[in-house]
Design a protein around this motif. Sequence first.
Motif, PDB file in Angstrom:
ATOM      1  N   ALA A   3       7.520 -24.429  39.327  1.00 22.18           N
ATOM      2  CA  ALA A   3       7.920 -23.171  38.691  1.00 22.18           C
ATOM      3  C   ALA A   3       8.806 -23.433  37.473  1.00 22.18           C
ATOM      4  O   ALA A   3       8.652 -22.787  36.429  1.00 22.18           O
ATOM      5  CB  ALA A   3       8.647 -22.276  39.694  1.00 22.18           C
ATOM      6  N   TYR A   4       9.705 -24.389  37.575  1.00 23.53           N
ATOM      7  CA  TYR A   4      10.568 -24.743  36.457  1.00 23.53           C
ATOM      8  C   TYR A   4       9.735 -25.218  35.265  1.00 23.53           C
ATOM      9  O   TYR A   4       9.965 -24.803  34.126  1.00 23.53           O
ATOM     10  CB  TYR A   4      11.570 -25.820  36.894  1.00 23.53           C
ATOM     11  N   GLN A   5       8.753 -26.078  35.523  1.00 20.56           N
ATOM     12  CA  GLN A   5       7.884 -26.544  34.433  1.00 20.56           C
ATOM     13  C   GLN A   5       7.109 -25.383  33.813  1.00 20.56           C
ATOM     14  O   GLN A   5       6.953 -25.313  32.588  1.00 20.56           O
ATOM     15  CB  GLN A   5       6.941 -27.639  34.932  1.00 20.56           C
ATOM     16  N   GLU A   6       6.622 -24.468  34.654  1.00 18.90           N
ATOM     17  CA  GLU A   6       5.926 -23.281  34.134  1.00 18.90           C
ATOM     18  C   GLU A   6       6.842 -22.502  33.194  1.00 18.90           C
ATOM     19  O   GLU A   6       6.414 -22.058  32.122  1.00 18.90           O
ATOM     20  CB  GLU A   6       5.490 -22.378  35.294  1.00 18.90           C
ATOM     21  N   MET A   7       8.096 -22.309  33.591  1.00 21.93           N
ATOM     22  CA  MET A   7       9.025 -21.520  32.783  1.00 21.93           C
ATOM     23  C   MET A   7       9.363 -22.218  31.475  1.00 21.93           C
ATOM     24  O   MET A   7       9.628 -21.578  30.472  1.00 21.93           O
ATOM     25  CB  MET A   7      10.313 -21.216  33.563  1.00 21.93           C
ATOM     26  N   ARG A   8       9.333 -23.529  31.463  1.00 23.78           N
ATOM     27  CA  ARG A   8       9.594 -24.271  30.230  1.00 23.78           C
ATOM     28  C   ARG A   8       8.390 -24.289  29.306  1.00 23.78           C
ATOM     29  O   ARG A   8       8.537 -24.307  28.082  1.00 23.78           O
ATOM     30  CB  ARG A   8      10.008 -25.705  30.563  1.00 23.78           C
ATOM     31  N   VAL A   9       7.179 -24.292  29.868  1.00 27.41           N
ATOM     32  CA  VAL A   9       5.975 -24.477  29.070  1.00 27.41           C
ATOM     33  C   VAL A   9       5.230 -23.172  28.811  1.00 27.41           C
ATOM     34  O   VAL A   9       4.794 -22.911  27.684  1.00 27.41           O
ATOM     35  CB  VAL A   9       5.032 -25.499  29.765  1.00 27.41           C
ATOM     36  N   ASN A  10       5.068 -22.343  29.821  1.00 29.57           N
ATOM     37  CA  ASN A  10       4.250 -21.138  29.682  1.00 29.57           C
ATOM     38  C   ASN A  10       4.789 -20.004  30.566  1.00 29.57           C
ATOM     39  O   ASN A  10       4.124 -19.577  31.506  1.00 29.57           O
ATOM     40  CB  ASN A  10       2.800 -21.467  30.057  1.00 29.57           C
ATOM     41  N   PRO A  11       5.999 -19.518  30.252  1.00 27.93           N
ATOM     42  CA  PRO A  11       6.571 -18.475  31.109  1.00 27.93           C
ATOM     43  C   PRO A  11       5.855 -17.140  30.926  1.00 27.93           C
ATOM     44  O   PRO A  11       5.283 -16.879  29.871  1.00 27.93           O
ATOM     45  CB  PRO A  11       8.014 -18.383  30.615  1.00 27.93           C
ATOM     46  N   PRO A  12       5.898 -16.278  31.956  1.00 24.57           N
ATOM     47  CA  PRO A  12       5.371 -14.922  31.800  1.00 24.57           C
ATOM     48  C   PRO A  12       6.135 -14.188  30.694  1.00 24.57           C
ATOM     49  O   PRO A  12       7.240 -14.600  30.310  1.00 24.57           O
ATOM     50  CB  PRO A  12       5.614 -14.270  33.161  1.00 24.57           C
ATOM     51  N   SER A  13       5.601 -13.087  30.225  1.00 29.11           N
ATOM     52  CA  SER A  13       6.141 -12.437  29.022  1.00 29.11           C
ATOM     53  C   SER A  13       7.612 -12.041  29.121  1.00 29.11           C
ATOM     54  O   SER A  13       8.386 -12.317  28.204  1.00 29.11           O
ATOM     55  CB  SER A  13       5.282 -11.238  28.630  1.00 29.11           C
ATOM     56  N   THR A  14       8.036 -11.394  30.192  1.00 24.64           N
ATOM     57  CA  THR A  14       9.444 -10.992  30.274  1.00 24.64           C
ATOM     58  C   THR A  14      10.342 -12.218  30.391  1.00 24.64           C
ATOM     59  O   THR A  14      11.406 -12.279  29.771  1.00 24.64           O
ATOM     60  CB  THR A  14       9.688 -10.020  31.447  1.00 24.64           C
TER      61      THR A  14
END
Length: 178
Positions: free
Chosen positions: A139-150
Motif C-alpha cells: 500500500a505504501y508503494q502504491e501511495m508513492r507511485v500511483n495513489p488514488p485521486s484524493t
Amino acid sequence: MSVCSTDDECCQNLINAFADILPDLTIKGDAEEPFYEAPRANTHAVVYFRSNYPRSLLHEISHYCLAGDRRRGLDDFGYWYASCGRTAEEQQCFEVVEARPQGLEKAMCEIVGLKFSPSLDDFSGRPPSKKFLQHLGIAYQEMRVNPPSTANKVLSGLKSYWSSNCLANLNSSARLEM
C-alpha cells in the motif's frame, strides 16, 4: 526554515495544510470514537483526531482519502470499531482494513518527517503479522507511485504546503520504520 518543535505545533501546521487542501472538511482534536462525522445538511464532514498527536491526525485523514464518496456519507465511514481485547480473528479483520490507510499514513509521515511505525490498535502484545506488514508495504508503494485521486491531492498538497511554508521535517534524521 521553521521547524515543528512540538506536537501541538505540528498538529496546527497539519490542520492549516489540510484546510487549504480539503476546504470542505473540518478537523478537530480531543477525540474519542467515532473519528468521523459524515456531512449533514449545511455542515461539513468532521474528522477528529487524538489531541496533540500528529500521527492520529494523519491516520484519520488517510481513512478519509481512501473512503470514497459513499463511505464518506456514513459516520465513521461505516466501519465497525472493536476496542482492545479483540480476538485473533477480529484482529485479522482489523488488519485487512488497516493496511491501505496505514500505507498512505506512512507516505504522509515521510513528507512531514514523522517517524512511522505500524499501528495494530491492540495492546495484547501480539506483534504485527507478516501478512499485515506485507500489505502495508504494498500500500505504501502504491501511495508513492500511483495513489488514488484524493490521496494524490493530499500528498501533493501536503508536499507543497510543507515546502512553501518553509517547514522542516520534524526530525530530519527520522527513519521510516517497518
